[in-house]
Each structure stands twice: as C-alpha cells, then as structure tokens.
Write an enzyme that holds these catalytic residues in place. Structure first.
Site, mmCIF file in Angstrom:
data_model
loop_
_atom_site.group_PDB
_atom_site.id
_atom_site.type_symbol
_atom_site.label_atom_id
_atom_site.label_comp_id
_atom_site.label_asym_id
_atom_site.label_seq_id
_atom_site.Cartn_x
_atom_site.Cartn_y
_atom_site.Cartn_z
ATOM 1 C CG LEU A 1 -2.183 -0.801 1.223
ATOM 2 C CD1 LEU A 1 -2.872 -0.729 2.579
ATOM 3 C CD2 LEU A 1 -3.137 -0.342 0.130
ATOM 4 C CG ASP A 2 1.087 3.848 -3.333
ATOM 5 O OD1 ASP A 2 2.076 3.127 -3.484
ATOM 6 O OD2 ASP A 2 0.312 4.155 -4.260
ATOM 7 N N PRO A 3 2.146 5.053 0.838
ATOM 8 C CG PRO A 3 4.259 6.010 1.181
ATOM 9 C CD PRO A 3 3.419 5.308 0.146
#
Length: 358
Positions: free
Chosen positions: A54-56
């Site tokens: 998951l992206d930040p």
C-alpha cells in the site's frame, strides 16, 4: 502514531511463538515496510512479510504474515481486492495521486460542463477486463530498476499495458468543488473491486484522460483482500497495546487462512503422511468436462486432526492426474487416523516412490 521503536514492546517470552496472518489497518503516512518493521518487534521475530504493498497515503487492509504464514503470502497477494477511493477530475499529477506534482489543469469550462452521466459512462468503460498501463511511480522493474526510482531521478519511463479485471467500479457521489486555488474540480467517491496488479490511481488517471480533463487519486482505503476485511483488522496502536499488556497477537491461523483462500480437501491419515513426505496422491477432483485441466488451481490439504498439511495442485493430463504437494507445512509428520479410518501403513503413495522428484 510515530514510527519510533524504542518504546515498542516485545512479546511475553512465556507465550508460544505466533504463526499466522495479522490483518493490520495501515495508517496514512506509513510505508508497508514501516509496518513490517513494527510487526517484527511486536511478534519477536524477523520472519515477517506483507502481501500487497500500500502506498504511504493509502490506509486499510495490509495482510502481514508471521513465521510459517509468510509462505502463504504469495497466494494472498493474488487475491482480488476492494478499495474505497476518491478520484479528482480536472487535474493530473506526475504520480497519478495527490502526492505528486501537478502537471496539468483542465479548462474550467470543460470541468463545469462535465455531467454526472459522462462520469458514469467513463467509469463503465473502465469496468470489466481491460488493458491498463500501470502508474509510472510503481514498484515495477524496468531494465532492472524500480520504475519509481527512475521517475524520481528525472528519467522518463514507459510501461507496457497489461490485462487486469475491474469487477466492480461503483460511483457513490460526484461532488463539484474547487481546489485550494479556487479552480473547479469534480471529486468522485467510488468503490473498486479488482484483480491483483490493478492500480486504482491509474484508473483515476485513465478516467480523467477519457473525459478530457485529467484525473488523479486523492484518497484510498483498502477494505478487503480476499476473505480478509477491515472487520479482521487491528490498528498498530491496538496491536502495540495488546503486546504491552502481555496478550498474544491476534492472528488468522494457517488453517483459517487456507480455508478462506482455497478449496478444502480433507485427507486421510495415509494421504496426509504421503503428502507430508512429498509424495503425490490421488487427484482432488475429476477431469473437467470442458476445456483443458487447470494446472494452476491450488487446494488446501487438511489432516484428520484439522491441521494444514500442504497446498496441493492437481497435475497431469486427462485420466492421469494426481495431486502434487505444492507447499508442505508439516514435512515428515505422522498422523493419527480419524475414527473408523484405517491407520496409515507407511506405504508409498500413488506414484510408488518416496524419492520421486518434487
């Protein structure tokens, strides 16, 4: 919460070693690697991994494997996923999300002329089996280097389109609003269910391009990976507080995970021992009525006592199929027979030779 680790508790040494899947509700601002680092301390082991980055900026379901369960992560990654997303139409960014630099802004009149019906029609064109070019700022390797590293170094990256499936793309709300500079934009709230490898921010980009105004993703929350949902998830704060209080980490066991991910096959004690020793057994299902046999299907093989022995895959041509151990969790184990079942004799399996190449 912060990423500092000097106050992160370690598990009570009197507790048994945790092995299973932990569903974490990832907070915004954390990378998936940050979560794994925290979970290593909380689980008291280095053997921790995650399924599906998951992206930040994204939040929600991040499936973490601990100890033996890390071996299941390859199959967890391949599960369909569901997201709650907000897509902004009228602006494009270099990263296709809100963290990237703004590279294009649509003419205000074009944005204001965009109807809800046009948005719905554009979404419909991005539903089903489609060809998608991944976001340039992704972990895909190009010439041996991650695409995002090349983009951040100022290099131009060309990624090939690949097939993905968007099984649901449901719009809940279209809000006509303005950005911080007062420019008109449309914010579209939607639920997306898609196959592995689908980039929701690429859907935002492609929807904006299709409608002629540009688009990018402003919010993303993953709510489901396969059978694991936010209902199974704990925040990092909750997990930290539990370990500090001497409680074990809440895990989905290997058996629970496999039963949720794969069809289940109940093995006899003799079959379980054959599988535990790497031997093939009789097929899990008959030959398919139509089409070629599916040699990629995976089945969970469970011993009479309920433990997960191995993942199995039917292999071979019609009339010659056997079930082959794909991944063995209890190598060399002996098993007691279920009531009314004969005890295993220790004889070789259906292929006859325990030394058979696996």
């Amino acid at each position: 919460m912060t990423r500092t680790t000097h106050h992160v508790p370690s598990p009570d040494p009197s507790l048994p070693t945790v092995s299973g899947l932990v569903v974490v509700d990832k907070p915004a601002g954390w990378t998936s690697h940050d979560v794994v680092a925290r979970m290593r301390r909380l689980a008291g082991t280095r053997k921790v991994g995650h399924a599906g980055t998951l992206d930040p900026m994204a939040t929600g379901v991040l499936v973490v494997g601990v100890e033996k369960a890390t071996r299941l992560l390859t199959w967890v990654v391949g599960q369909d996923k569901t997201y709650e997303a907000t897509l902004r139409l009228g602006q494009a960014t270099v990263t296709d999300d809100a963290e990237g630099e703004l590279v294009a802004t649509a003419d205000p009149e074009a944005v204001e002329a965009l109807t809800d019906g046009a948005v719905t029609a554009g979404v419909a064109r991005l539903t089903g089996a489609i060809e998608q070019v991944p976001a340039k700022v992704s972990a895909i390797k190009v010439d041996g280097r991650r695409a995002y590293a090349q983009v951040r170094a100022g290099q131009d990256v060309e990624l090939a389109a690949r097939p993905v499936t968007v099984s649901a793309f449901d719009v809940h709300r279209v809000e006509r609003t303005h950005d911080d500079a007062g420019r008109p934009v449309l914010d579209v709230d939607a639920t997306v269910t898609c196959s592995t490898g689908t980039y929701v921010r690429a859907l935002a980009r492609d929807l904006g391009e299709d409608l002629g105004v540009g688009g990018h993703l402003t919010a993303l929350r993953r709510t489901r990976v396969g059978a694991l949902t936010l209902e199974h998830a704990s925040t990092l704060d909750e997990l930290t507080e539990g370990v500090a209080a001497g409680r074990p980490l809440p895990v989905t066991t290997l058996e629970q995970a496999a039963a949720g991910l794969f069809p289940v096959r109940r093995l006899t004690a003799a079959e379980a021992e054959d599988v535990a020793n790497g031997r093939r057994i009789g097929p899990s299902s008959g030959d398919p009525a139509d089409g070629p046999p599916d040699n990629d299907a995976v089945i969970g093989g469970f011993a009479p006592d309920g433990r997960l022995v191995a993942l199995l895959g039917d292999r071979g041509n019609r009339g010659e199929r056997t079930a082959k151990p794909v991944l063995v969790f209890l190598p060399g184990e002996r098993f007691a027979a279920a009531p009314g079942e004969p005890e295993p004799s220790g004889a070789p399996g259906t292929t006859g030779d325990p030394r058979e190449e696996r």
